[in-house]
Design an enzyme around this catalytic site. Structure first.
Site, PDB file in Angstrom:
ATOM      1  N   ARG A 197       0.912  -1.142  -0.091  1.00 13.33           N
ATOM      2  CA  ARG A 197      -0.029   0.029   0.060  1.00 13.33           C
ATOM      3  C   ARG A 197       0.864   1.355   0.158  1.00 13.33           C
ATOM      4  NH1 ARG A 197      -5.307  -1.889   2.154  1.00 13.33           N
ATOM      5  NH2 ARG A 197      -5.562  -3.850   1.435  1.00 13.33           N
ATOM      6  N   GLU A 234       0.940   3.929   1.228  1.00 18.79           N
ATOM      7  CA  GLU A 234       0.217   4.917   2.252  1.00 18.79           C
ATOM      8  C   GLU A 234       1.219   6.369   2.137  1.00 18.79           C
ATOM      9  OE1 GLU A 234      -2.205   4.326   3.789  1.00 18.79           O
ATOM     10  OE2 GLU A 234      -2.460   2.010   4.054  1.00 18.79           O
ATOM     11  N   ARG A 248      -0.525   2.566  12.676  1.00 20.29           N
ATOM     12  CA  ARG A 248      -1.056   1.357  12.130  1.00 20.29           C
ATOM     13  C   ARG A 248      -1.072   1.109  10.693  1.00 20.29           C
ATOM     14  NH1 ARG A 248      -7.685   1.725  12.629  1.00 20.29           N
ATOM     15  NH2 ARG A 248      -7.777   3.790  12.076  1.00 20.29           N
ATOM     16  N   HIS A 249      -0.520   1.937  10.012  1.00 21.88           N
ATOM     17  CA  HIS A 249      -0.302   1.603   8.358  1.00 21.88           C
ATOM     18  C   HIS A 249       1.394   1.407   8.182  1.00 21.88           C
ATOM     19  CE1 HIS A 249      -4.517   3.839   8.491  1.00 21.88           C
ATOM     20  NE2 HIS A 249      -4.626   2.761   7.600  1.00 21.88           N
ATOM     21  N   GLU A 282      -9.556  -1.429  13.568  1.00 23.32           N
ATOM     22  CA  GLU A 282     -10.022  -2.481  12.738  1.00 23.32           C
ATOM     23  C   GLU A 282      -8.730  -3.566  12.376  1.00 23.32           C
ATOM     24  OE1 GLU A 282     -10.604  -0.964   8.609  1.00 23.32           O
ATOM     25  OE2 GLU A 282      -9.893  -2.851   7.965  1.00 23.32           O
ATOM     26  N   SER A 340     -11.511  -6.726   7.268  1.00 22.91           N
ATOM     27  CA  SER A 340     -12.463  -6.503   6.544  1.00 22.91           C
ATOM     28  C   SER A 340     -12.931  -7.527   5.568  1.00 22.91           C
ATOM     29  CB  SER A 340     -12.474  -4.972   5.868  1.00 22.91           C
ATOM     30  OG  SER A 340     -11.849  -5.091   4.810  1.00 22.91           O
ATOM     31  N   ARG A 381      -1.237  -6.120  12.370  1.00 19.16           N
ATOM     32  CA  ARG A 381      -2.552  -5.458  13.092  1.00 19.16           C
ATOM     33  C   ARG A 381      -2.992  -6.451  14.280  1.00 19.16           C
ATOM     34  NH1 ARG A 381      -5.978  -1.511  10.139  1.00 19.16           N
ATOM     35  NH2 ARG A 381      -4.583  -0.199   9.404  1.00 19.16           N
TER      36      ARG A 381
HETATM   37  O1  4AD Z   1      -9.433  -3.252   4.772  1.00 21.39           O
HETATM   38  P1  4AD Z   1      -8.458  -3.755   3.666  1.00 21.39           P
HETATM   39  O2  4AD Z   1      -8.086  -2.594   2.757  1.00 21.39           O
HETATM   40  O3  4AD Z   1      -9.358  -5.032   3.009  1.00 21.39           O
HETATM   41  C1  4AD Z   1      -8.765  -5.358   1.875  1.00 21.39           C
HETATM   42  O4  4AD Z   1      -7.823  -5.428   1.470  1.00 21.39           O
HETATM   43  C2  4AD Z   1      -9.939  -6.378   1.224  1.00 21.39           C
HETATM   44  N1  4AD Z   1      -9.661  -7.020  -0.027  1.00 21.39           N
HETATM   45  C3  4AD Z   1     -10.212  -7.468   2.086  1.00 21.39           C
HETATM   46  C4  4AD Z   1     -11.371  -8.385   1.814  1.00 21.39           C
HETATM   47  O5  4AD Z   1     -11.123  -9.717   1.537  1.00 21.39           O
HETATM   48  N2  4AD Z   1     -12.551  -7.857   1.809  1.00 21.39           N
HETATM   49  O6  4AD Z   1      -7.342  -4.451   4.446  1.00 21.39           O
HETATM   50  C5  4AD Z   1      -7.547  -5.527   5.203  1.00 21.39           C
HETATM   51  C6  4AD Z   1      -6.858  -5.601   6.417  1.00 21.39           C
HETATM   52  C7  4AD Z   1      -7.188  -4.378   7.159  1.00 21.39           C
HETATM   53  O7  4AD Z   1      -8.395  -4.836   8.011  1.00 21.39           O
HETATM   54  C8  4AD Z   1      -6.008  -4.248   8.219  1.00 21.39           C
HETATM   55  O8  4AD Z   1      -5.840  -5.316   9.159  1.00 21.39           O
HETATM   56  C9  4AD Z   1      -4.964  -4.829   7.271  1.00 21.39           C
HETATM   57  O9  4AD Z   1      -5.512  -5.354   6.065  1.00 21.39           O
HETATM   58  N3  4AD Z   1      -4.354  -3.537   6.607  1.00 21.39           N
HETATM   59  C10 4AD Z   1      -3.016  -2.873   6.994  1.00 21.39           C
HETATM   60  N4  4AD Z   1      -2.207  -3.211   7.627  1.00 21.39           N
HETATM   61  C11 4AD Z   1      -1.088  -2.602   7.758  1.00 21.39           C
HETATM   62  N5  4AD Z   1      -0.836  -1.319   7.030  1.00 21.39           N
HETATM   63  C12 4AD Z   1      -1.653  -1.028   6.324  1.00 21.39           C
HETATM   64  N6  4AD Z   1      -1.502  -0.224   5.370  1.00 21.39           N
HETATM   65  C13 4AD Z   1      -3.107  -1.657   6.040  1.00 21.39           C
HETATM   66  N7  4AD Z   1      -4.168  -1.484   5.494  1.00 21.39           N
HETATM   67  C14 4AD Z   1      -5.039  -2.617   5.608  1.00 21.39           C
END
Ligand code: 4AD
Length: 460
Positions: free
Chosen positions: A232, A234, A240-241, A383, A386, A434
């Protein structure tokens, strides 16, 4: 001498045994007639008693901390208690070898890195000067930082979480898959992608296995999971990212509703938490000593709260929220507290999110398309997961992608695959770092990433 590991040296089996052990010189105390060497291996230490004979104690006194040494000698019951720990056994050293010498000017020491904030504060109050190693300095010198008891424990816990995730899913008939990380476009929508050139073609690092895990289910694999890297781009620095993290993803054909996915979340995560509490008490204690936290409260059956109900709870508590908008970090935290007060749990699911705040592939509710068959899962108000039911009809999927301004050309192959017969399906994605951060109440995700990648850090 028989090769041995420090952790296996316990009094009943070890006394009198002639062993050779390799470890790090954690501390050396040279006295006039002998020297004490604390040898460390992972999170275990053993005291080695080194006699003066043949200049061995003097040689030990000259060993720099963290040098890798072999000691050969006889295991015996301890003659004295070593500072801070009750020794199970000692080694009466007969031979001592330095295998790899560490620089005498280490950038940080393991003892300094292992200090809790409380220790530093207490020492300050007592007028003592203790070195406090800040996060950046720790991460710059991660190879040393990793040697602390807390860090050894964090990465043991992380390894266990991954194993239980795999074990439970495997026992339920899920197949492990590996989706491509080089893909043609954004998989989640949005701009947070690392772009690259793929032999003259625009491409990016996968933001998630989303599209391909769905295609795997459409390809007849029925139930799949993946543990793999997620990228990502970011832009902001938060606690937490990360720019690269480990995704715990699954996708499955469903029969009647997306609650079948929620049921799997329940089984997987309750099993993970149970396992950690039952089998990792030592590790949790080691983390707790440096980074104090309260044990996670969770129930056998995780509460599932409707988004509308969550909005109502927040409004009643005087928090301003947009009923059809996303919750910000503070609102999520507050809702976590409200749910905790009502259900006595730090772990819950929020279901039926407004469609507008979910990715394009999310299935709208059949009774009211303003809402969706989707959910997020929270630990201590943050979170970790998801998930959702996905749209499995080509026209609707294309329409939803276009409505969000997604370049449908970049995901054409994905879209096309829904013309060929696609079963109803759903899944979820969690972030490994996380999960561990929040289970252990650690305030920063960099603590649970071995070599974190954040907007500013590409090293080490
Ligand atoms: O909420 P996210 O973006 O959802 C998806 O990627 C969907 N494709 C999932 C699905 O099957 N519907 O990311 C899922 C999880 C988040 O809840 C969080 O735990 C983690 O990935 N996450 C991160 N962890 C660390 N750094 C980041 N930048 C994160 N972004 C999401």
């Amino acid at each position: 001498y028989e090769w041995a590991e420090v952790a296996e040296l316990e009094p009943a089996m070890a006394a009198g045994r002639a062993v050779r052990v390799r470890g790090a010189a954690h501390a050396v105390r040279a006295l006039s007639r002998l020297a004490f060497l604390t040898l460390r291996q992972g999170s275990s230490t053993v005291q080695c008693v080194i006699p003066a004979a043949g200049g061995m104690a003097r040689f030990a006194g000259g060993l720099s901390r963290e040098s890798v040494v072999d000691v050969a000698g006889v295991v015996s019951p301890p003659r004295e208690h070593v500072r801070g720990a009750t020794q199970q056994v000692e080694i009466q050293v007969e031979k001592l070898y330095c295998i790899n010498r560490a620089t005498p000017n280490l950038p940080i020491s393991v003892d300094d890195a292992a200090r809790s904030d409380e220790d530093v504060t207490r020492a300050k109050a007592a007028g003592e000067q203790l070195v406090h190693v800040g996060q950046d300095k720790r991460l710059d010198n991660r190879v040393i930082d990793l040697r602390t008891l807390a860090n050894q424990a964090i990465f043991s816990i992380e390894s266990e979480v991954e194993h239980i995730f795999r074990n439970v899913l495997r026992s339920e008939g899920f197949k492990s898959i590996h989706t491509p990380k080089l893909i043609g476009g954004s998989s989640e929508g949005g701009a947070a992608v690392f772009k690259l050139d793929y032999n003259g073609q625009p491409a990016c690092l996968a933001q998630s296995p989303q599209l391909h895990k769905q295609m795997a289910v459409c390809g007849g694999l029925q139930r799949v999971y993946e543990v793999g890297p997620v990228f990502r781009a970011e832009s902001s620095n938060t606690h937490r990212h990360l720019c690269e993290f480990t995704g715990l993803d699954m996708e499955m054909a469903i029969r009647e509703s997306y609650f079948e996915v929620c049921d799997v979340v329940d089984r997987v995560f309750v099993a993970i938490f149970d396992h950690l509490n039952k089998n990792c008490a030592k590790e949790l204690e080691a983390i707790n000593r440096q980074f104090p936290f309260k044990p996670l409260k969770y129930l056998r059956k995780t509460p599932r709260i409707d988004y509308e109900e969550g909005i109502r709870m927040l409004k009643e508590a005087g928090v301003h929220v947009e009923p059809m908008g996303d919750l910000n970090t503070e609102a999520e935290k507050k809702l976590g507290e409200l749910v905790n007060a009502k259900y006595d749990t730090d772990f819950y699911m929020l279901c039926r999110y407004p469609s507008a705040v979910r990715p394009f592939y999310t299935m709208p509710c059949s009774d009211d398309p303003r809402y969706s068959n989707s959910f997020d899962v929270f630990v201590r108000g943050e979170e970790i997961i998801s998930g959702a039911q996905r749209v499995n009809e080509y026209e609707l999927l294309k329409q939803q992608a276009e409505a969000r301004g997604i370049d449908v050309g970049s995901i054409a192959a994905y879209l096309e695959s829904f013309k060929n017969g696609a079963p109803p399906h759903g899944g979820f994605g969690a972030g490994l770092e996380r999960v561990v951060m929040l289970f252990c109440g650690l305030g920063n995700i960099r603590k649970t990433s071995l070599f974190p990648r954040d907007p500013k850090r590409l090293n080490p």
